[in-house]
Design a protein around this motif. Structure first.
Motif, short mmCIF file in Angstrom:
data_model
loop_
_atom_site.label_atom_id
_atom_site.label_comp_id
_atom_site.label_asym_id
_atom_site.label_seq_id
_atom_site.Cartn_x
_atom_site.Cartn_y
_atom_site.Cartn_z
N THR A 1 -1.13 5.33 0.10
CA THR A 1 -0.83 4.47 -1.10
C THR A 1 0.44 3.52 -0.65
N PHE A 2 1.52 4.27 -0.07
CA PHE A 2 2.44 3.48 0.25
C PHE A 2 2.34 2.34 1.22
N ALA A 3 1.67 2.52 2.29
CA ALA A 3 1.24 1.54 3.32
C ALA A 3 0.57 0.05 2.31
N ARG A 4 -0.53 0.51 1.72
CA ARG A 4 -0.93 -0.55 1.14
C ARG A 4 -0.26 -1.52 -0.02
N LEU A 5 0.57 -0.68 -0.61
CA LEU A 5 1.63 -1.11 -1.64
C LEU A 5 2.50 -2.00 -0.76
N ALA A 6 3.16 -1.56 0.33
CA ALA A 6 3.86 -2.45 1.11
C ALA A 6 3.40 -3.67 1.58
N SER A 7 2.13 -3.55 1.86
CA SER A 7 1.31 -4.89 2.36
C SER A 7 1.13 -5.60 1.02
N LEU A 8 0.77 -5.41 -0.04
CA LEU A 8 0.62 -6.09 -1.26
C LEU A 8 1.92 -6.82 -1.52
N VAL A 9 3.05 -6.08 -1.51
CA VAL A 9 4.31 -6.62 -1.67
C VAL A 9 4.55 -7.99 -0.53
N LYS A 10 4.18 -7.45 0.73
CA LYS A 10 4.63 -8.54 1.40
C LYS A 10 3.74 -9.82 1.51
N ASP A 11 2.56 -9.50 1.16
CA ASP A 11 1.34 -10.85 0.92
C ASP A 11 1.96 -11.53 -0.20
N ALA A 12 2.64 -10.87 -1.28
CA ALA A 12 3.03 -11.58 -2.45
C ALA A 12 4.24 -12.41 -2.26
N GLU A 13 5.24 -11.90 -1.24
CA GLU A 13 6.32 -12.46 -0.95
C GLU A 13 6.13 -13.74 0.05
N ILE A 14 5.18 -13.58 0.64
CA ILE A 14 4.88 -14.75 1.46
C ILE A 14 4.23 -15.60 0.61
#
Length: 347
Positions: free
Chosen positions: A324-337
């Motif tokens: 969950t943390f790994a996928r959440l980090a990916s979602l945050v990164k994509d949103a920031e980009i």
């Protein structure tokens, strides 16, 4: 020894154990995003505004594993998901009801069908007609009638196909598939079921749970949340029951209403009495349920400022937490980009 082959077999086994149990169009991550968009479009964002359901808070401290306590827990899930419970029959004898329904179907098959078809069929009754009637008299007649009719139609179709097949190889294949059903107890591999009782003479529906869930309140909650998804999505004809991802969407419906921790934690479990054996529960699998939980948390975070995983880490099983943390980090990164590209900071 073929090490590459062995590695591939292990990978396939892990995928079957931990991955989604059905094909999700566009891949799991894209399917989750698209399906959440559909759910929000159909039900609004109010389910996301409520706090996620935490096992430590939702399950009563005095839960004793009785049918009464489990029924109260089911009604609590109904209230949280805002599903009217006045026409839902909750019960915890699913194995008995399914055995009675299959037995009733066999009795009808023997009484109504020709000798050729009966000779083909390998479906066996485990209860006498009197035992079936006795269980029906305790209040399970509608469930038994609906399931028995379903069992009978399926067996007539199955046996007729075998009887009419002239190709030996194809006939052997059909017999093998049928034998897998005949040799398994009715409803085996399932811990809960939703049943439309209109064809059984009632206006409502039934949610049947396995007696094995009673000892585990988390299992009761996870199973009930899923079956109530059927009550809404199938009962109100919001989706086609035959669509390949219907069961996975029902899992996601429960996550959307805050029960993601329960579904993800329950996705892969030890088989009772078999220390090294694992069983899968649900249709998203542990990976899909973890990804869905991450997407749920991220969308809640976008609605209003708060910790992106409020008080949840201690409630989530370690393996689920990592995913969950790994996928959440990916979602945050994509949103920031995306926000940088658009010139707007992520809130």
């Amino acid at each position: 020894m073929n090490l590459i082959g062995a590695w591939r077999r292990r990978q396939r086994h892990r995928e079957l154990l931990y991955g989604p149990k059905v094909l999700l169009p566009g891949g799991p991550e894209q399917w989750i995003e698209d399906s959440l968009d559909w759910l929000i479009g159909r039900f609004g964002v109010e389910p996301l505004r409520r706090r996620p359901v935490l096992p430590s808070e939702f399950v009563p401290a005095g839960y004793d594993g009785s049918e009464r306590a489990a029924r109260e827990l089911c009604l609590q899930v109904c209230a949280w998901m805002e599903v009217p419970d006045d026409r839902i029959r909750f019960s915890f004898r699913m194995e008995d009801v399914r055995a009675a329904a299959r037995s009733a179907a066999v009795h009808r098959l023997n009484a109504e069908q020709g000798r050729d078809l009966i000779a083909i069929s390998g479906l066996r009754a485990t209860m006498t007609a009197a035992e079936v009637d006795a269980l029906a008299a305790t209040g399970f007649a509608p469930e038994i009638n609906v399931l028995a009719e379903r069992e009978l139609r399926a067996e007539v179709k199955r046996s007729t196909a075998i009887l009419q097949e002239t190709d030996p190889d194809r006939r052997a294949e059909l017999c093998g598939r049928a034998e897998a059903i005949w040799s398994s107890p009715a409803g085996s591999g399932s811990r809960a079921a939703w049943l439309d009782l209109r064809s059984g003479g009632l206006e409502g529906s039934a949610v049947m749970l396995s007696a094995s869930t009673l000892a585990d309140p988390a299992a009761v909650v996870a199973a009930t949340a899923h079956e109530l998804g059927h009550e809404v999505l199938w009962g109100y004809h919001l989706i086609d029951r035959t669509r390949p991802d219907a069961e996975a969407l029902t899992d996601l419906f429960a996550v959307f209403h805050g029960f993601g921790i329960f579904l993800a934690n329950q996705a892969v479990e030890r088989v009772p009495g078999r220390r090294s054996a694992l069983q899968t529960l649900g249709y998203l699998g542990e990976r899909g349920a973890s990804d869905a939980l991450a997407a749920y948390c991220f969308r809640r975070h976008l609605l209003f400022p708060e910790s992106i995983l409020p008080v949840m880490p201690t409630e989530i099983d370690p393996a689920v937490r990592i995913r969950t943390f790994a996928r959440l980090a990916s979602l945050v990164k994509d949103a920031e980009i995306a926000s940088i590209q658009e010139g707007a900071p992520l809130t």
